[in-house]
Design an enzyme around this catalytic site. Sequence first.
Site, mmCIF file in Angstrom:
data_model
loop_
_atom_site.group_PDB
_atom_site.id
_atom_site.type_symbol
_atom_site.label_atom_id
_atom_site.label_comp_id
_atom_site.label_asym_id
_atom_site.label_seq_id
_atom_site.Cartn_x
_atom_site.Cartn_y
_atom_site.Cartn_z
ATOM 1 N N TYR A 1 -1.512 -8.485 -10.981
ATOM 2 C CA TYR A 1 -0.404 -8.299 -9.914
ATOM 3 C C TYR A 1 0.846 -8.904 -10.265
ATOM 4 C CZ TYR A 1 -4.351 -6.422 -6.720
ATOM 5 O OH TYR A 1 -5.096 -5.553 -6.324
ATOM 6 N N GLU B 1 0.873 -1.230 -0.243
ATOM 7 C CA GLU B 1 -0.035 -0.071 0.119
ATOM 8 C C GLU B 1 0.861 1.145 0.013
ATOM 9 O OE1 GLU B 1 -2.893 -0.630 -0.701
ATOM 10 O OE2 GLU B 1 -2.760 -2.553 -0.070
#
Length: 639
Positions: free
Chosen positions: A416, A330
């Site tokens: 991803y 993040e």
Amino acid sequence: MRTLAFAATLAIPFLMSACTADDLPTQERAVAPILTTDEARDEFTYARPLEARVTHVALDLDLDFEGRRVEGVATLDVDAAEDATEIVLDSDGLVIGGISDGNGNALDYTIGESDPDKGEPITVQLGELTGPGLQQIVINYASGSEAEALQWLAPEQTAGGEYPYVFSQGQAILNRTWIPTQDSPGIRQTWEARITAPKPLNVVMSGISRGDPEDVGESRRAFEFVMENSIPPYLIAIAAGNIEFAELGPRSGVWAEPEMLEEAAAELTDTEAMIDAAEEIYGPYRWGRYDMIVLPPAFPYGGMENPVMTFLTPTFIAGDRSNTGLIAHELAHSWSGNLVTYSSWRDGWLNEGVTSYFESRISEAVFGEKRANQEYALSYASLVEAIDENGADNPNTAMRTPEGISPFDTVGPAIYDKGTVFLRTMENIIGRERFDEFMRGWFDRHAFQPATSEMFLSELREYVVQDDEELEQQLMLDEWVYGTGLPENAIAPDPAAFAEVDEAAQAYADNGTLPAKQKWTGWTGAEQQRFLQELPEEMSATQLSALNQRLALADTGNNEVLFLWLEAALRNEYQPAVAQAETFLGEVGRNKFVEPLFKALWDTGSWGQPIATRIYDETRGGYHSYTRNQVDPIVGWEG
């Protein structure tokens, strides 16, 4: 590694960043460019930004917990072309009370037919607002009671059990359910907000706080926030509840319910070290503060990279910081995704794939090469498994989602993990120093701007390949981004990363030999996950019982490990695990765990389907709309 201070509470609960708001006049705000190529086109918005676009959003809203809605006013700064007569906004269930210009003159508007995939357009006639430059429109509105971006929690759904809670999740296109704006990642906007909430709740947002809350009477307080950097609108986020703050370092901290604040802060001890490491790799952190909030378990994701306020699931808390790769991920989004953002959802890898690669670099710098290599090995294995399941020629395994396929249906590992392997491969061929120089330049050249796959490949060729035909052939750039499956030049993980674990997994598969309890407890969380991922698909009740007895899987504090144990148990119809699975599914809303467990139950047929139906009937109301939308078709839920 820096030692970070912990404080259970902070004397001044709302910190100001060094980059506080200067209240710039509207006309002085920087306006991010709009990309005009076909590749940048976003078919999931009704907006026509080349005619008229939103550049700034000012919200003045009340949180209505009883009505489960937000209501108030949104003032939008509009940049209109000379001949523009109207602006088109995105909405999904918003209740509009009226629209006027900045001087209070009513503006005509229409609300178009609703599309189940993207809501309905609001077309506002600009009247005298036509002409170049920034103007304003003012919208009185309320969100619908079923706004999918907002999850309203009853007190019993929180750790404290005394106060209600609300949080938002805007990505991908859900913020149009509570904010009337042009909801597209390529239409970057600055914003500010004034939010009122009942005492004693605190409010946080993905912007810098403008100071202490103000008492506004009727047992309510007002909180103010500002975001001066233009961002994609899906990153406007809010949370409110009985939350407190703990400082982690000079520019970082964590919000959580008091009941989990101390353990959350302890798990996040490495945050400042991660920020330092990220800056060393790809340049300065440009958002002022890096704070986080640990949400109730109903949050459907591991984390959400909302600027200056990362949203986190409590399921990452393991007591040993073994799952903090989530924080590295993040945080990395502060560069890839937030600083430079894909202009279209079809370029998802530009956010998530680049971020996953950057995450591994942060992990290497803070936790060491071994952990980074293990995380890469897990990522590579996830990609290979996804390609095997979907087929190497499946267009859903392409990094850039081709036309004719919804980017929201793309296989997750293609976004991803394939992006991670792609950039790791580029680094290996080009050399780390040269590749880092390119990536740092990429972030600098496009800071606070949208980008496309075509731009990334063009700049790789301009700054790195430089007409070197041999290097162009080695890199296989187009095959990586537009092709399916796994290109042949993909750099494989270091076989030594999990050598000991893989040997133990093979021994168990061959003759049932379990690792010693002491060896198991000495393994990292990644190593434990690797072993469980390598378990045979079919196992007997006797085998599962022995496995649990030796490794104490049902008692683990690591939710990633617990999930893998429950998934193995349920797919093999292991009755003793049902009660724990029911408890887990009743407490955790993270889709990564919830969807596979219901699928494991359902796929067993007559044994698991009644169990799944019973549990889902009890737990569905506590799940976020995203999780419900994933599980509903699995269990055939019809309401």
